[in-house]
Motif scaffolding. Structure first.
Motif, mmCIF file in Angstrom:
data_model
loop_
_atom_site.group_PDB
_atom_site.id
_atom_site.type_symbol
_atom_site.label_atom_id
_atom_site.label_comp_id
_atom_site.label_asym_id
_atom_site.label_seq_id
_atom_site.Cartn_x
_atom_site.Cartn_y
_atom_site.Cartn_z
ATOM 1 N N ASN A 47 2.945 -1.193 6.243
ATOM 2 C CA ASN A 47 4.300 -1.357 5.714
ATOM 3 C C ASN A 47 4.983 0.012 5.629
ATOM 4 N N ASP A 49 7.538 1.886 6.970
ATOM 5 C CA ASP A 49 8.967 2.174 6.748
ATOM 6 C C ASP A 49 9.404 1.794 5.338
ATOM 7 N N GLN A 50 9.045 0.571 4.923
ATOM 8 C CA GLN A 50 9.450 0.113 3.588
ATOM 9 C C GLN A 50 8.777 0.939 2.494
ATOM 10 N N ALA A 53 10.470 4.305 2.199
ATOM 11 C CA ALA A 53 11.799 4.140 1.601
ATOM 12 C C ALA A 53 11.684 3.898 0.090
ATOM 13 N N ALA A 54 10.695 3.084 -0.303
ATOM 14 C CA ALA A 54 10.492 2.808 -1.734
ATOM 15 C C ALA A 54 10.068 4.077 -2.481
ATOM 16 N N LYS A 57 13.057 6.354 -2.937
ATOM 17 C CA LYS A 57 13.942 5.831 -3.984
ATOM 18 C C LYS A 57 13.415 6.189 -5.377
ATOM 19 N N GLY A 84 8.784 -10.330 3.614
ATOM 20 C CA GLY A 84 9.100 -9.437 4.722
ATOM 21 C C GLY A 84 7.903 -8.894 5.465
ATOM 22 N N LEU A 85 6.686 -9.236 4.999
ATOM 23 C CA LEU A 85 5.464 -8.764 5.656
ATOM 24 C C LEU A 85 4.649 -9.955 6.161
ATOM 25 N N LYS A 110 5.852 -4.848 -8.185
ATOM 26 C CA LYS A 110 7.122 -4.153 -7.952
ATOM 27 C C LYS A 110 7.760 -3.737 -9.273
#
Length: 483
Positions: A47, A49-50, A53-54, A57, A84-85, A110
């Motif tokens: 995972n 890219d995500q 990005a997380a 952030k 999304g996975l 999360k």
């Protein structure tokens, strides 16, 4: 020292003091994955890219309110729905399936601000005890690459033991968190049935399945459990109970603890060297003020037979939804609806899944239901009553997690009965719905051995306290495989 050898509180202190960023942790995880994944093969998908990005952030937040698992890279067993996975259950049937929603545990992770690194290999639909039943590839034990990592949460255990992620989630139907944790020398916790939501977990056997954490130490296990436990209205089997402070239970004090050691757990079939390490662990606990006594759980010998009838029966019902119509593979070569069902399932499911569907369908069929399924349910009740009687006098039950260390890849895959018997010490816990934890207690010929601590329903605090007290007196959990 790897960043992932640090305790959670140490990681958080470094983040707070700006000695580390969340991006550093995520990059450390992927760097390690690219370094060792070719040997251990723990992951099915990443995972990247995500996750990056997380992490960015979280790093950019000013004065952040930090969650319990802030910034920690996690691996997720591939039967837990992750929006999304891919969520393939390591089955070719779901090779093209991407989840459209998060399981409750994913929403909780999360909220606790952990970072999902990727999805982990497993036995197909969680059916197996060695990870050799994956529809995609083998996962290897990091302590000896020629040996199995255990299953079905083999990828979950290996990713933690290899230092690829800080912690992982697995699922435990008959020992599928504890047994691979034992084989890979880490901590695996199976919570009380109903303590952690099953919403979003692809069902194998609904009355037995339970999600739990795999970590390098007991304290981290308590942190993860704190984050994922709790009632969920989306899960009808979720328990409406107050969640205690699990971390507060880690006092190191077990004076007066009453330990039961079932003679069935240290008798025939248990490797003498494994038994010796368990007895040594009991001496450590005795030295801390605990007492132990040998007891009997007389219906243990029937647990494997009862489990495989019940689990297979529930599996045959749960897997009926995989028909090639709504999602998953669909055969290109069918002339009728029935033929499409048959060929899609024949092409999509592996041999172990087919075996259990057939066994379960037979046990539930007219004329056999009372003789097999109903009788197995009665045996399940007797097994629970055995535990109830022991827990009237004792605080915990202790024994080995598995009767032997990890076996060599390929040596048992064609012998289902021998493979099933590897779970004889973990299965009774699921049948009775109890909590249990496996912690490292030593090595035999370079392979880890697990100590299993079983508790009363919803008494995770006592098994965590016991495991932690043992852990701080030993250094087994600090040993790392040399990859």
């Amino acid at each position: 020292m790897s960043l992932f050898d640090l305790k959670l509180q140490e990681v958080h202190n470094k983040l707070h003091n700006k000695e580390l960023t969340v991006t550093d942790l995520v990059e450390h995880s992927y760097s390690r994955i690219h370094e060792v994944e070719g040997k251990v093969k723990a992951f099915l998908s990443l995972n990247e890219d995500q996750a990056r990005a997380a992490a960015k952030k979280l790093d950019e937040q000013s004065n952040p309110e930090r969650g319990l698992l802030y910034g920690l890279p996690a691996g997720i067993k591939d039967n837990i729905s992750t929006e999304g996975l891919p969520t393939t259950c390591a089955s070719k049937f779901l090779a093209n399936f991407t989840a459209v929603y998060d399981a409750t545990v994913m929403a909780k992770l999360k909220s606790a601000q952990s970072i999902t690194i990727g999805k982990l290999n497993m036995d197909e639909f969680a059916m197996g005890g060695s990870n050799e039943n994956s529809g995609f590839h083998l996962t290897h034990n990091p302590w000896n690459l020629e040996h199995v990592p255990g299953g079905s949460s083999g990828g979950s255990a290996v990713s933690v033991a290899s230092g690829e992620v800080y912690f992982s989630l697995g699922s435990d139907t008959g020992g599928s968190i504890r047994q691979p944790a034992a084989y890979c020398g880490i901590v695996g916790l199976k919570p009380t049935y109903g303590l952690v939501s099953r919403y979003g977990l692809v069902a194998f056997a609904s009355s037995l399945d339970q999600i739990g954490p795999l970590t390098k130490n007991v304290e981290d296990s308590a942190y993860v459990l704190q984050a994922i436990a709790g009632h969920d209205p989306a899960d009808s089997t979720s328990a409406k109970v107050d969640i205690p402070d699990y971390l507060a239970s880690l006092t190191g004090d077990i004076k007066g603890l009453r330990i039961a050691v079932p003679k069935e757990y240290i008798g025939k079939g248990v490797d003498p060297q494994v038994k010796e390490l368990v007895m040594n662990a009991l001496k450590v606990l005795e030295g801390l003020g605990a007492t132990w006594e040998e007891v009997s759980l007389p219906h243990t010998e029937y647990a494997v037979a009862a489990y495989y009838l019940l689990a297979s029966s529930e599996a045959s019902s749960n897997l009926a939804r995989f028909d090639g119509v709504r999602y998953g593979v669909r055969t290109d070569n069918a002339d009728s609806l029935i033929e499409m069902y048959r060929k899609s399932r024949s092409e999509g499911f592996g041999s172990e899944v087919k075996r259990r569907i057939m066994l379960g369908t037979y046990a539930l069929s007219s004329g056999y239901y009372d003789a097999y399924y109903l009788k197995a349910q009665k045996v399940r009740t007797l097994i629970k009553q055995d535990f109830d009687e022991v827990f009237a006098k004792f605080d915990v039950v202790i024994g080995p997690t598995a009767p032997t260390t990890a076996f060599k890849i390929g040596t048992q895959v064609d012998d289902p009965l021998t493979m099933y018997l590897n779970d004889i010490l973990t299965i009774p816990v699921n049948l009775a719905g109890l909590p249990a934890i496996s912690i490292p207690c030593g090595f035999v010929d370079g392979l880890p051995v697990g100590l299993q601590i079983i508790g009363k329903p919803l008494d995770e605090t006592t098994i965590l306290r016991t495991a932690h007290a043992f852990e701080i007196q030993t250094d087994h959990h600090k040993q790392r495989p040399k990859l």
